[in-house]
Design a protein around this motif. Structure first.
Motif, mmCIF file in Angstrom:
data_model
loop_
_atom_site.group_PDB
_atom_site.id
_atom_site.type_symbol
_atom_site.label_atom_id
_atom_site.label_comp_id
_atom_site.label_asym_id
_atom_site.label_seq_id
_atom_site.Cartn_x
_atom_site.Cartn_y
_atom_site.Cartn_z
ATOM 1 N N UNK A 1 0.831 -1.202 0.000
ATOM 2 C CA UNK A 1 0.000 0.000 0.000
ATOM 3 C C UNK A 1 0.864 1.251 0.000
ATOM 4 N N UNK A 2 1.930 1.243 0.757
ATOM 5 C CA UNK A 2 2.847 2.382 0.768
ATOM 6 C C UNK A 2 3.439 2.583 -0.625
ATOM 7 N N UNK A 3 3.843 1.494 -1.249
ATOM 8 C CA UNK A 3 4.443 1.554 -2.575
ATOM 9 C C UNK A 3 3.457 2.117 -3.610
ATOM 10 N N UNK A 4 2.204 1.703 -3.533
ATOM 11 C CA UNK A 4 1.221 2.103 -4.531
ATOM 12 C C UNK A 4 0.473 3.388 -4.183
ATOM 13 N N UNK A 5 0.438 3.763 -2.912
ATOM 14 C CA UNK A 5 -0.327 4.940 -2.508
ATOM 15 C C UNK A 5 0.531 6.024 -1.870
ATOM 16 N N UNK A 6 1.693 5.661 -1.388
ATOM 17 C CA UNK A 6 2.482 6.579 -0.580
ATOM 18 C C UNK A 6 2.132 6.340 0.871
ATOM 19 N N UNK A 7 2.940 6.871 1.810
ATOM 20 C CA UNK A 7 2.692 6.650 3.241
ATOM 21 C C UNK A 7 1.327 7.181 3.657
ATOM 22 N N UNK A 8 0.718 6.505 4.631
ATOM 23 C CA UNK A 8 -0.561 6.979 5.163
ATOM 24 C C UNK A 8 -0.354 8.306 5.874
ATOM 25 N N UNK A 9 -1.304 9.186 5.667
ATOM 26 C CA UNK A 9 -1.244 10.489 6.351
ATOM 27 C C UNK A 9 -1.930 10.376 7.687
ATOM 28 N N UNK A 10 -1.331 11.016 8.694
ATOM 29 C CA UNK A 10 -1.907 10.953 10.049
ATOM 30 C C UNK A 10 -2.727 12.175 10.327
#
Length: 105
Positions: free
Chosen positions: A96-105
């Protein structure tokens, strides 16, 4: 006997961009299972076939890139079967990080 771990990750990148990111980041995904040594990979159409060594065992699998999702299947040798659920979670997270970028907090 190997135990397959299957992870499906949705994306909105389109097939070409998802494939580019997978090609560049495949090493990061496979490192989640404690692999060492050379990652061998080869594309057949939009399916990446890979294999590598981890603790003296061969781990192999495929990453199928589709228009709106990526399907990752990793075949874990017997020694890794007991940690399959943990591996699955880490692969999903890193994918998911690879395809979306890191999750935003």
């Amino acid at each position: 006997m190997s135990k397959p771990v299957v992870v499906t990750i949705p994306h909105e990148l389109g097939r070409a961009e998802a494939r580019r990111r997978i090609d560049e980041g495949a090493g990061n995904l496979t490192s989640q299972i404690g692999a060492v040594g050379e990652l061998k990979k080869a594309w057949q159409g939009d399916v990446l076939h890979f294999s590598l060594q981890a603790i003296g065992q061969t781990v192999s699998g495929t990453i199928a890139v589709m228009d709106r999702e990526v399907r990752l299947e990793v075949r874990l040798p017997g020694i890794f079967a007991m940690i399959a659920n943990k591996v699955k979670g880490r692969l999903r997270e890193q994918g998911q990080i690879l395809l979306e970028g890191p999750k935003r907090k």
